[in-house]
Design an enzyme around this catalytic site. Structure first.
Site, short mmCIF file in Angstrom:
data_model
loop_
_atom_site.label_atom_id
_atom_site.label_comp_id
_atom_site.label_asym_id
_atom_site.label_seq_id
_atom_site.Cartn_x
_atom_site.Cartn_y
_atom_site.Cartn_z
N PHE A 97 0.86 -1.31 0.12
CA PHE A 97 -0.05 0.19 -0.03
C PHE A 97 0.82 1.17 0.09
O PHE A 97 0.44 2.35 -0.37
CB PHE A 97 -1.04 -0.07 1.28
CG PHE A 97 -0.65 0.65 2.29
CD1 PHE A 97 0.34 -0.02 3.29
CD2 PHE A 97 -0.67 1.95 2.67
CE1 PHE A 97 0.77 0.61 4.61
CE2 PHE A 97 -0.41 2.74 3.78
CZ PHE A 97 0.27 2.03 4.73
N LYS A 98 2.08 1.10 0.45
CA LYS A 98 3.03 2.48 0.49
C LYS A 98 3.09 2.87 -1.11
O LYS A 98 3.16 4.08 -1.19
CB LYS A 98 4.39 1.92 0.65
CG LYS A 98 4.40 1.41 2.02
CD LYS A 98 4.38 1.96 3.57
CE LYS A 98 4.83 1.25 4.62
NZ LYS A 98 4.06 0.22 4.80
#
Ligand SMILES: *Cc1c(COP(=O)(O)O)cnc(C)c1O
Length: 454
Positions: A97-98
């Protein structure tokens, strides 16, 4: 909009300066001075929602600039997809998700430098528990005017997380393993930012900043998927406009879940933000008792990106409930005794945790019952969801944030299922064959930074 420091001892600053600085000069984190209501967002596209949010906060950027960066970041490669009640955030470049924030952050940073007439090279110092490193490297590769230095715990990342970092091409990238855990890497980097004498040695050519979630430019893009997933849940008939929603967030540094809290402050009808920890359950204990106590054993778990005992973004939440007075009391107590306690209403949150064996059993159970494969971090969240449902009478629709591709953690998936199901993304399949470009190990972070910048 202006940004102030959680420690409250410096002037407020513009959005672009807050992005450039990363950490505030008094060692605090930047927070927005207000939380404007988003207004109508139902039915809008992801890009429209992201632009609307960023325009409210980054008001020294033009609307055209923000639209351009949002489109460049997401139009052809949106990391976000919804699958039932899973909000999958891992469809970006490095499969975690970064990427949501780090696909746009380089544009925000380089534009901020330009706006402030800074001609120096920006040096991005990053400590990573695994996924931030590869996302920063992929985002910053060959970006002009930027050098990225990433420090990761040698024994604390998965094989694929390590290869994603050590094989990343880009003449401006530098990657180092350190003999310590994520907390030690993060603390060492914060020390560098606070060592004005050290930074002064390089200040005629270089400007130091951070791409960790301590940078407000990392946090704000994450607010978008909370609104987007609510809108999509309405489209899917799971919610009616105005209904409340819960989010279940696998949590380490408290960045992801804090973006959800900010979404709530901007008007999203959130019932509970449920914080899921692994056995490093310092945040779960805090939410349940008000006592934050990092003086405990650090566990290396199957969800390495959540192996954190010093959760940076919690400081922003502490500021929200008690202002800089509470932050200063709490963080001086944390520095001297390793703990602090607060006596405040934290009913926006709930929490629980999952052990490694529960995490592995959850991957197996969901795969066997639903034929749905999740990664160990998402499995921590799913396990906590089951615990929460069993002990509460809350039947609010709950979105589970799925933070990484299961193919990033094949060892753990194999442990759960016996073998890795087909479906490995091409970017992972090719990793073993790529040349390792970064193999240096170091215990001297300042010396290493100095050597890179000579
Ligand atoms: C970073 C990360 C987390 C934790 O997110 P925070 O914002 O640090 O709380 C959870 N899962 C994965 C896969 C991550 O990469």
């Amino acid at each position: 909009m202006h940004f102030s420091s959680t420690r409250g001892t410096v002037e407020t600053t513009s959005a672009s300066k807050a992005i450039i600085n990363g950490l505030a000069p008094d060692g605090g984190l930047y927070i927005p001075c207000e939380f404007p209501a988003l207004g109508n967002f139902i039915g809008l596209s992801y890009e429209q929602i992201a632009s609307k949010i960023l325009q409210l906060y980054l008001d020294d950027f033009s609307a055209d600039e923000i639209d351009e960066y949002v489109n460049k970041a997401y139009c052809s490669n949106l990391p976000v997809k919804i699958n039932g009640n899973f909000l999958e955030l891992f469809h970006g470049r490095t499969l975690a998700f970064k990427d949501v924030a780090l696909q746009i952050f380089p544009y925000l940073l380089t534009c901020s430098l330009k706006k402030n007439n800074i001609a120096k090279t920006a040096v991005i110092l990053t400590a990573t528990s695994g996924d931030t490193g590869s996302a920063v490297l992929a985002g910053m590769a060959d970006v002009p005017g930027v050098k990225a230095l990433v420090f990761y715990p040698s024994g604390g990342v998965s094989n694929i997380q390590r290869l994603q970092m050590t094989t990343q091409e880009g003449a401006n990238l530098h990657v180092f393993g350190i003999n310590g855990n994520f907390d030690e890497a993060q603390t060492a980097i914060k020390e560098v930012f606070n060592d004005k004498n050290f930074l002064a040695k390089f200040s005629d050519k270089f400007l130091f900043t951070s791409a960790n979630s301590i940078n407000i430019g990392r946090l704000l893009p994450q607010v978008a998927y909370y609104f987007f997933s609510y809108s999509e849940a309405i489209r899917a008939g799971k919610l009616k406009e105005g209904d409340k929603i819960n989010f279940l967030v696998p949590t380490g540094n408290f960045g992801n879940i804090l973006a959800g809290y900010y979404a709530k402050k901007m008007g999203l009808p959130v019932n509970k933000l449920i914080c899921a920890s692994n056995s490093n359950c310092v945040l779960h204990d805090f939410i349940q008792t008000g006592v934050y106590d990092k003086m405990r054993k650090f566990n290396t778990t199957v969800s390495p990106s959540m192996d954190i005992l010093i959760s940076s973004n919690l400081e922003r939440f502490i500021y929200d409930i008690g202002g800089s007075d509470l932050v200063n009391t709490a963080y001086s107590s944390l520095a001297s005794t390793g703990k602090f306690s607060v006596d405040k209403d934290m009913s926006d949150f709930d929490s629980d945790f999952a052990t490694d064996s529960e995490t592995i059993a959850t991957i197996k159970k969901l795969y066997e019952s639903e034929n749905y494969l999740i990664d160990p971090h998402t499995a921590v969240a799913q396990c906590v969801y089951e615990k929460y449902k069993a002990r509460s009478s809350d039947d609010t629709f709950t979105m589970i944030l799925s933070t990484a591709s299961p193919y990033k953690f094949p060892e753990t998936v194999e442990k759960a299922l016996g073998k890795l199901p087909a479906g490995e993304p091409a970017s992972i399949a090719g990793l073993e064959a790529k040349a390792v470009l970064h193999s240096t190990e170091t215990n001297d972070i300042k010396g290493t930074i100095g050597a890179v910048l000579i």
